[in-house]
Design an enzyme around this catalytic site. Structure first.
Site, PDB file in Angstrom:
ATOM      1  N   ASP A  94       2.569  -6.404  -5.843  1.00 35.67           N
ATOM      2  CA  ASP A  94       1.902  -6.939  -4.654  1.00 35.67           C
ATOM      3  C   ASP A  94       2.801  -6.657  -3.451  1.00 35.67           C
ATOM      4  O   ASP A  94       3.858  -7.285  -3.295  1.00 35.67           O
ATOM      5  CB  ASP A  94       1.661  -8.441  -4.800  1.00 35.67           C
ATOM      6  CG  ASP A  94       0.524  -8.753  -5.763  1.00 35.67           C
ATOM      7  OD1 ASP A  94       0.192  -7.898  -6.615  1.00 35.67           O
ATOM      8  OD2 ASP A  94      -0.031  -9.869  -5.682  1.00 35.67           O
ATOM      9  N   LYS A 155      -5.464  -7.514  -0.776  1.00 39.32           N
ATOM     10  CA  LYS A 155      -5.165  -8.932  -0.986  1.00 39.32           C
ATOM     11  C   LYS A 155      -5.210  -9.667   0.348  1.00 39.32           C
ATOM     12  O   LYS A 155      -4.670  -9.193   1.349  1.00 39.32           O
ATOM     13  CB  LYS A 155      -3.795  -9.065  -1.636  1.00 39.32           C
ATOM     14  CG  LYS A 155      -3.350 -10.482  -1.940  1.00 39.32           C
ATOM     15  CD  LYS A 155      -2.018 -10.468  -2.689  1.00 39.32           C
ATOM     16  CE  LYS A 155      -1.431 -11.861  -2.853  1.00 39.32           C
ATOM     17  NZ  LYS A 155      -0.144 -11.844  -3.570  1.00 39.32           N
ATOM     18  N   LYS A 183      -8.238  -9.266  -4.062  1.00 36.39           N
ATOM     19  CA  LYS A 183      -7.484 -10.421  -4.550  1.00 36.39           C
ATOM     20  C   LYS A 183      -7.420 -11.482  -3.459  1.00 36.39           C
ATOM     21  O   LYS A 183      -7.008 -11.204  -2.333  1.00 36.39           O
ATOM     22  CB  LYS A 183      -6.068 -10.030  -4.966  1.00 36.39           C
ATOM     23  CG  LYS A 183      -5.224 -11.222  -5.438  1.00 36.39           C
ATOM     24  CD  LYS A 183      -3.876 -10.791  -5.978  1.00 36.39           C
ATOM     25  CE  LYS A 183      -2.996 -11.993  -6.328  1.00 36.39           C
ATOM     26  NZ  LYS A 183      -1.688 -11.593  -6.894  1.00 36.39           N
TER      27      LYS A 183
END
Length: 218
Positions: A94, A155, A183
């Site tokens: 991430d 994300k 996400k």
């Protein structure tokens, strides 16, 4: 719409991102991640090796954060951090984007920053966009640049600048056009929230409340 009795565990990236987390807390998080069969356990890079060793026989992915939470480290530092994490067992990354480059129109640098990690790590990269800090035009630009750079997910944010919303997820779902996953992360504490975000288009949910959500009755 998801059925009310759906098992949410496979959508959850169970996060232990307390900078002061002890070895015992990491071990406990590993036990819980394996017990509930979460999609991944997300820990800081310094805890990746320990988590990898404890989840060696588990199907749970090992996720870590790169350039977290500011995204303002140099590209070389981010790349080194990512490659070291992969060497220690990380299977998902991430990565926080460089917001300064985005806001000043240096999209070539932003693209290179993310693309080199995607290419050299060989692992799924989730680009952390921190949508709450961006204008609508910046949100769209960030998403497009990151998708072009080869990310696997967009994300919503780190969770440090506000939580994920249904509106954020719908925006990312629309802008991604099914090319990458979405996400949602930050402030997800209940089953009701989780289902609302999934119904809006999220494929993964980043939360430190994964066990509570998994235990919550339908």
């Amino acid at each position: 719409m998801l059925p009310k009795d759906i098992d949410l565990s496979s959508y959850i990236d169970y996060a232990l991102l307390d900078p002061a987390a002890s070895d015992e807390q990491v071990d406990y998080a590993c036990e819980q991640a394996d017990r509930f069969s979460f999609a991944s356990l997300c820990v800081y890079p310094c805890n990746v090796k320990r988590a990898t060793e404890r989840l060696l026989k588990s199907k749970v992915e090992i996720c870590t954060v790169i350039g977290f939470p500011s995204g303002a480290t140099t590209s070389n530092v981010k790349l080194y951090e990512a490659m070291e994490a992969v060497e220690n067992g990380a299977t998902e990354l991430d990565v926080v984007i460089n917001f300064g480059w985005l806001k000043t129109g240096q999209t070539n640098l932003l693209h290179q920053d993310i693309a080199q990690i995607c290419e050299e790590s060989g692992k799924p990269v989730k680009a952390i966009l921190e949508l709450s800090l961006l204008t609508p035009d910046e949100q769209e630009l960030a998403a497009e640049v990151c998708m072009d750079a080869g990310v696997a997910f967009l994300k919503t944010g780190t969770g440090w600048a506000g939580g994920a919303t249904v509106e954020m997820v719908k925006f990312l779902k629309e802008i991604s056009r099914g090319k990458v996953g979405v996400k949602a992360s930050g402030g997800i504490r209940t089953r009701e929230q989780a289902i609302a975000l999934l119904n809006a288009g999220a494929n993964r949910l980043g939360t430190s409340h994964g066990t509570a959500i998994a235990r919550e009755k339908n």
